[in-house]
Scaffold this active site. Structure first.
Site, PDB file in Angstrom:
ATOM      1  N   GLY A 538       0.796  -1.217   0.000  1.00 38.38           N
ATOM      2  CA  GLY A 538       0.000   0.000   0.000  1.00 38.38           C
ATOM      3  C   GLY A 538       0.825   1.262   0.000  1.00 38.38           C
ATOM      4  O   GLY A 538       0.575   2.187  -0.776  1.00 38.38           O
ATOM      5  N   LEU A 713      10.417   5.069   4.483  1.00 39.59           N
ATOM      6  CA  LEU A 713       9.699   6.330   4.406  1.00 39.59           C
ATOM      7  C   LEU A 713       9.650   7.051   5.750  1.00 39.59           C
ATOM      8  O   LEU A 713       9.680   8.280   5.802  1.00 39.59           O
ATOM      9  CB  LEU A 713       8.274   6.096   3.894  1.00 39.59           C
ATOM     10  N   LYS A 784      10.103  -0.727  -0.468  1.00 37.61           N
ATOM     11  CA  LYS A 784       9.548  -2.082  -0.452  1.00 37.61           C
ATOM     12  C   LYS A 784       8.671  -2.230   0.790  1.00 37.61           C
ATOM     13  O   LYS A 784       8.760  -1.431   1.723  1.00 37.61           O
ATOM     14  CB  LYS A 784      10.669  -3.132  -0.379  1.00 37.61           C
ATOM     15  N   GLU A 788       5.045  -6.994   6.817  1.00 38.49           N
ATOM     16  CA  GLU A 788       4.814  -8.435   6.864  1.00 38.49           C
ATOM     17  C   GLU A 788       6.114  -9.236   6.837  1.00 38.49           C
ATOM     18  O   GLU A 788       6.135 -10.400   7.243  1.00 38.49           O
ATOM     19  CB  GLU A 788       3.894  -8.838   5.714  1.00 38.49           C
TER      20      GLU A 788
END
Length: 826
Positions: A538, A713, A784, A788
């Site tokens: 996302g 980020l 990336k 998870e």
């Protein structure tokens, strides 16, 4: 990379398809907010209770619904008697729609309705009706009082996974997220290997258990359905709703501004959404249905239980030549989802002989679907525990064994890795954790009453990109210090992962504005469609579409002030010039063409002059004719002079546009890079555990995880995601297990008091290392997924540490003290 502006759309749109590696503007902009550990921009709203979740909206005339669930595991509904219920004060109606109610949730990303029709019962807890009342309390009382008569066929239900393994059937590869694969001769390779092992591991069903229960507030405005709903992927969920109710897509709007977790259970719509929509239509009033905690666990989604065979063959030095990973999972009859346990097995270690084979058992239990890191979370338990067992058999350090089996490229597809940082993660994690202090001999370290041990495991998860769109608007705003703000619009959701924050950082960096000058509008299908929150893609996908919209704005501004896109600088609300323009290859070709064209024009001019003299054209007329032919139509726009390091206010320039604003869209799509390069995030997990020498109680003492996920980020939100993944690993290793009664299919532990998940007392000091990595093949931001990846391998590291502590190998999870007690060392 295909990069172009759409000429067919009225709104300028920058499109990018990832067909080749790309540079990133983040390496060139002066602002360096991306990557910084900035506190969540929506944090104060959440902690003060001002962030509105779906169940917290209230509309005029709103009523409340409670679902009624089946009390048998298999059979048919004979009769629903609603007379007693409708006599309860406050109850309005018992709503049933055997044809359109959905029997179970839908999988993430699907565009069709989940299985509809609830006359036939397929699992205990299947929603079959809804009681609507003026108050939640009255609806709850009515739901409990509703009398349902069944034709009970529970004796024919499949309720025991292990007993039904012989009935396993082939999976539907076309609809799954992984495929069967065989290379070389795996069985013969196993037989011929100098060293081999062939083991079976079992993992149980698990519940996603998000903090916020599934909820939908539905109301109709004429023939348009508007729903405040708790979903992770709005664009596809909107299509599911439309398909289920036979509506046009533009007649459905979903709103989910804040979502209180999902972990995969909210990727697609759940039964309460269709029940609320139908009820609202029948009553002509807004209807809110919130699932109870037991209903969330009984009737949404679970992680499938699995049986996994891991067989590895290698030489005496540990060089693997054969890797087999075959599995069986379960799901409802007619459903195609299977747990893709071997997703990372395809590329994690070397081996010329390889086999991945999936099978599935049909069971009468709640739907199996995606739960955080579907596939890898449980698949790497088996793979990484088997690697630990192989290391012990070979008397090789587990970290060294993995180093020796590092493939040069993806061994299953014979394609290169875009980047591969597993070794870097293992080395940095091992140094920080103190791996070199490990005693490889089990049951060799007793501290008081606790046997102590340490273990490690690799982590890997494939990286992907999804089609996403976003709009960014620059507009004058006198309330802001710099007189301007940027508004970002996309239907992407924030499920607690920090979408509001990281997207703000992206926009702020690329447009040269402070954080508080960015307004984020998310979670509404009236906005440009995004891939949604799921699959750890996302942030990269939606973030890239925002990035491209900002890039389009930069180019439009550059054109406005007479600069090239590579010389415009946006800093603190000012437009500046930086450096000199470097012509691209395309521009060089165009410029060469211009030179040729100029020569041709000059020659043509000579011909025209000679002709003019012959026909007696006057000099003045000739000059006018030449001017019309050769001089461009220069627009009367303001001139900007950057020769003396002059800068101009962005607010002033935007103020020159109509409506004092400028907007652009961005669209990202996956391309050839996804097929030509293996993209994955990697990590290494380290754990220390203590096992009580008398009771067998297990305590995780500390954990270290090192993860590489491309450009980070936001270091704070990324670290938080890794904390969460590693805590998930503790639950998976030691406590999480759905227990279905094998007699009637009832879910025995359907709440958070009986379904155990880690609490503060179970979680030790956790250390996260974010390994630096830059991947130019993933997207224009070089990011990336990481959330998870951090659960992958975590449970295996704990299991391996338990073996190191007491010398007991447990291959059926969760590892509870009863599985250790009779084997504890003296």
């Amino acid at each position: 990379m295909a990069l172009f502006n759409s000429g067919a759309q009225s709104e300028p749109t920058k499109k990018m398809t990832m067909n080749e590696p790309v540079e990133s503007l983040f390496d060139k902009v002066p602002s360096k907010l991306v990557g910084q550990p900035i506190t969540r921009v929506d944090g104060s709203l959440k902690v003060s209770g001002q962030a509105p979740y779906s169940a917290e909206f209230h509309l005029e005339g709103q009523v409340y619904g409670v679902l009624v669930s089946a009390t048998i595991a298999k059979g048919k509904i004979k009769h629903i008697d609603s007379r007693a219920v409708e006599a309860i004060p406050g109850v309005i109606k018992v709503v049933t729609d055997p044809k359109h109610f959905v029997r179970n949730s839908q999988q993430g990303g699907a565009t069709k309705s989940p299985t509809q029709g609830v006359t036939e019962i397929f699992y205990h807890g299947q929603p079959i009706a809804a009681v609507i009342a003026e108050t939640f309390e009255a609806a709850t009382e009515g739901a409990k009082a509703l009398k349902v008569t069944y034709k009970d066929e529970t004796e024919d239900a499949v309720l025991d996974f292990e007993a039904a393994l012989s009935d396993a059937h082939a999976i539907d590869e076309a609809t799954g997220s992984d495929k069967n694969q065989t290379q070389g001769d795996p069985e013969q390779g196993l037989t011929d290997s100098e060293v081999s092992l062939d083991l079976v591991y079992h993992t149980p069903s698990q519940s996603n258990s998000p903090m916020e229960p599934h909820a939908t507030l539905a109301h109709w405005e004429g023939d348009k359905l508007i729903m405040y709903t708790s979903n992770q992927m709005l664009a596809s969920s909107k299509q599911q709703i439309a398909d289920a109710l036979g509506l046009d897509n533009d007649k459905v709007q979903l709103i989910a501004r804040y979502v209180g977790g999902g972990f995969g259970s909210k990727l697609g719509i759940a039964p309460e959404s269709i029940a609320a929509a139908i009820s609202a239509k029948e009553l002509g009033r807004p209807v809110l249905i919130v699932m109870t905690r037991p209903q969330v666990m009984e009737a949404t989604v679970r992680r499938s239980n699995t049986r996994q065979r891991i067989a590895i063959g290698c030489d005496k030095d540990g060089i693997i030549n054969t890797f087999i990973h075959n599995s069986i999972s379960s799901n409802l009859p007619g459903e195609s989802f299977f747990e893709p346990v071997a997703l990372s097995t395809h590329f994690l270690y070397r081996g010329e002989n390889r086999q991945v084979e999936y099978q599935m058992v049909d069971t009468n239990q709640v739907l199996s679907g995606s739960m955080r890191a579907p596939g890898e979370a449980v698949g790497q338990i088996a793979v990484e525990c088997a690697m630990d067992e192989l290391a012990i058999k070979l008397n090789i350090d587990p970290l060294e064994l993995r180093r020796r089996n590092e493939p040069e490229q993806d061994p299953s597809q014979d394609i290169p890795f875009s980047t591969r940082s597993l070794i870097a993660c293992m080395e940095q994690g091992a140094e920080k954790f103190g791996w070199n202090e490990r005693n490889p001999k089990p049951a060799s370290r007793l501290e008081g009453d606790w046997w102590m041990g340490i273990g490690m495991a690799a982590a890997a998860r494939g990286n992907s990109l999804g089609t996403s769109e976003a709009r960014v608007i620059l507009q004058v705003d006198s309330s802001k210090e710099l007189g301007i703000k940027a508004v970002v619009e996309t239907d992407m959701t924030d499920i607690g992962t920090g979408s509001y924050t990281v997207f703000t950082q992206i926009t702020a960096d690329l447009l040269g504005l402070p954080i508080d000058h960015i307004e984020m509008k998310l979670g509404d299908t009236s906005l440009p469609p995004a891939v949604g929150s799921g699959g750890s893609k996302g942030a990269s996908s939606s973030g890239s579409s925002i990035y491209l919209a900002c890039q389009q704005l930069r180019e439009m501004l550059a054109d406005k002030v007479g600069l090239y896109p590579d010389t415009i600088q946006l800093r603190a609300g000012q437009i500046e010039k930086v450096g000199e323009h470097e012509a691209t290859s395309t521009e060089a070709i165009i410029e060469a063409g211009k030179d040729i064209a100029t020569d041709l024009v000059d020659k043509a001019t000579d011909v025209v002059d000679n002709l003019a003299e012959k026909i007696g054209l006057s000099a003045s007329n000739q000059k006018s004719f030449q001017q019309e032919r050769s001089e461009p139509n220069v627009s009367q726009q303001k001139s900007y002079d950057f020769s003396n390091f002059q800068s101009y206010s962005l607010a002033d320039i935007i103020g020159e546009y109509d409506e004092k604003k400028l907007s652009a869209k961005g669209e990202i799509k996956p391309g050839k890079n996804a097929k030509n390069y293996r993209q994955a995030s990697f990590g290494a997990q380290f754990a220390e555990v203590g096992v009580h020498r008398v009771t067998g109680e297990i305590r995780v003492k500390r954990m270290t995880g090192a993860f590489a996920g491309g450009r980070i980020l936001n270091h704070k939100t990324a670290t938080s995601q890794c904390y969460g993944g590693m805590v998930f690993g503790i639950g998976s290793a030691l406590m999480e297990e759905i227990i279905h009664d094998k007699h009637d299919g009832r879910l025995c532990n359907h709440d958070l008091s009986e379904y155990h998940i880690p609490v503060n007392a179970d979680v030790p000091q956790i250390e996260v290392i974010l390994v630096e990595e830059d991947d130019r093949y993933t997207n224009p931001m070089h990011t990336k997924g990481i959330g998870e990846t951090s659960i992958s391998g975590a449970a295996a590291a704990i299991a391996n540490a338990i073996y190191n502590a007491v010398g007991i190998r447990v291959r059926e999870l969760p590892i509870t003290l009863d599985k250790l007690l009779d084997q504890l060392p003296e």
